[in-house]
Write a protein that holds these residues in place. Structure first.
Motif, mmCIF file in Angstrom:
data_model
loop_
_atom_site.group_PDB
_atom_site.id
_atom_site.type_symbol
_atom_site.label_atom_id
_atom_site.label_comp_id
_atom_site.label_asym_id
_atom_site.label_seq_id
_atom_site.Cartn_x
_atom_site.Cartn_y
_atom_site.Cartn_z
ATOM 1 N N ARG A 227 28.098 42.986 28.214
ATOM 2 C CA ARG A 227 26.821 42.308 28.093
ATOM 3 C C ARG A 227 26.390 41.814 29.470
ATOM 4 O O ARG A 227 27.225 41.363 30.264
ATOM 5 C CB ARG A 227 26.884 41.124 27.117
ATOM 6 N N TYR A 242 16.470 45.753 32.439
ATOM 7 C CA TYR A 242 17.250 45.402 31.247
ATOM 8 C C TYR A 242 16.696 46.109 30.015
ATOM 9 O O TYR A 242 17.448 46.725 29.241
ATOM 10 C CB TYR A 242 17.258 43.894 31.013
ATOM 11 N N LEU A 246 18.468 48.875 27.523
ATOM 12 C CA LEU A 246 18.575 48.640 26.080
ATOM 13 C C LEU A 246 17.936 49.781 25.290
ATOM 14 O O LEU A 246 18.517 50.268 24.310
ATOM 15 C CB LEU A 246 17.914 47.309 25.719
ATOM 16 N N ILE A 330 24.885 47.615 29.070
ATOM 17 C CA ILE A 330 25.008 47.088 27.707
ATOM 18 C C ILE A 330 25.917 48.044 26.956
ATOM 19 O O ILE A 330 25.659 49.254 26.933
ATOM 20 C CB ILE A 330 23.636 46.991 27.006
ATOM 21 N N LYS A 349 21.930 41.881 21.547
ATOM 22 C CA LYS A 349 21.673 42.743 22.704
ATOM 23 C C LYS A 349 20.363 42.439 23.411
ATOM 24 O O LYS A 349 20.141 42.921 24.517
ATOM 25 C CB LYS A 349 21.688 44.217 22.240
#
Length: 354
Positions: A227, A242, A246, A330, A349
């Motif tokens: 994470r 980010y 994801l 991730i 997440k």
């Protein structure tokens, strides 16, 4: 069916009379014991020998195989040589993936049989987790999820990467982990651009990302999770990267199912990153299998064009790494099923801002 019975069942298909297991992962898979010893598996019988340091524990933990102590003054290769003669073994499978050239020379000089490379026999069996293996991995993942929630209340500006890594190890041990799956990765700010950064004295500062990659072992099986969190308000670029990572992860997970190739899953996720303009900053595969070892076969990468079976558990871990600036990764662990996959990681997440 025990694991050594599964191995025995596959011997004939590979033209083998027996399988010699000498590696620590192979030993644990075959007989369910972590020690130092050797196993010899024929279609009808399994022998496991270890020394005085491990014999009591081995006799308590191993069932269905003949377990005995290596006699004083006798070497494993001598003992196996005698067993091979008694069992009439001429074609003996061995773990070439783990056996060194020096060890191979010693074994072949002392055991009168043709040594046949057969690591694949074990690695193929290990790809598909049974109910007990899955239960252990889910428990390890549960501890890992809980550790993340706890560490989020610990992280703050002024702490070093090493302090966070040590805290993660402590939390997982306190919650029942046998040990870490691997040394935790904790990387803040510019260090996050190194996928396998080593935690050090660097101090976490406001406005930085902190990437944490960690896992633990329960019942001999690993968990793995990454994470990336923001300490203080992230920049627009940080948020864009980010969200791209994801989206790539979710795309890869949506593509994963029994029968898919590792290449297909990787390329689906990589396209998202490529389309966002960050393709050159994603250099590793989308994921790897795990179980007894933290890295096993099969994998989600461009070199894997073989169908992945139902029951395989793999990581899903795309990343973008901008040298000198920051990185984002991730990672979840998913189990492939006929209809898709099941994510056994339950941590949030969406971007967490501390």
């Amino acid at each position: 069916m025990t694991h050594f019975e599964k191995i025995a069942e596959k011997l004939k298909d590979r033209g083998l009379d027996a399988m010699l297991v000498t590696s620590a992962p192979g030993e644990f898979y075959a007989v369910g014991f972590h020690g130092e010893g050797v196993a010899l598996i024929t279609p009808d019988k399994t022998w496991y020998y270890t020394d005085s340091r491990y014999i009591e524990a081995a006799q308590q933990q191993i069932t269905g195989a003949q377990v005995a102590q290596l006699p004083k003054g006798v070497r494993y290769r001598d003992l196996v040589g005698d067993l091979v003669k008694e069992a009439g073994v001429s074609r003996l499978g061995f773990e070439e993936q783990y056996m060194s050239v020096a060890d191979h020379t010693i074994w072949t000089k002392n055991v009168e049989a043709e040594f046949i490379p057969a690591s694949e026999l074990l690695t193929e069996l290990r790809q598909v987790k049974d109910a007990d293996e899955l239960a252990a991995m889910k428990e390890a993942q549960r501890i890992t999820d809980e550790a993340l929630l706890e560490i989020l209340n610990f992280i703050k500006p002024g702490l070093t990467e090493s302090e966070v890594a040590a805290r993660l190890t402590y939390i997982m041990a306190r919650k029942g982990a046998e040990r870490n799956s691997f040394d935790p990765i904790v990387a803040c700010g510019p260090n996050g651009s190194k996928p396998h950064a080593v935690p050090g004295p660097d101090v976490i500062q406001k406005g930085q990302f902190v990437t944490m990659d960690f896992g633990c072992v329960v019942g001999g099986y690993c968990s793995d999770m990454t994470r990336t969190v923001a300490v203080g308000q992230p920049s627009e670029e940080m948020e864009l990267v980010y969200n791209t990572v994801l989206k790539a992860q979710l795309t890869g997970i949506a593509t994963a199912h029994a029968g898919v190739t590792g290449k297909e899953v990787h390329e689906a996720a990589a396209k998202v990153i490529e389309d966002a303009g960050y393709g050159e900053y994603f250099g590793h595969g989308f994921g790897h299998s795990l179980g007894i070892e933290i890295h096993e076969d099969p994998g989600f990468h461009t070199r894997n064009d073989k169908p992945i079976p139902a029951g395989a558990l793999l990581s899903a871990e795309p990343g973008i790494y901008l040298p000198g600036k920051f990185g984002v990764r991730i990672e979840d662990v998913i189990m492939l099923t006929e209809g898709g996959c099941i994510d056994i990681t339950h941590s949030p997440k969406q971007l967490i801002i501390l």
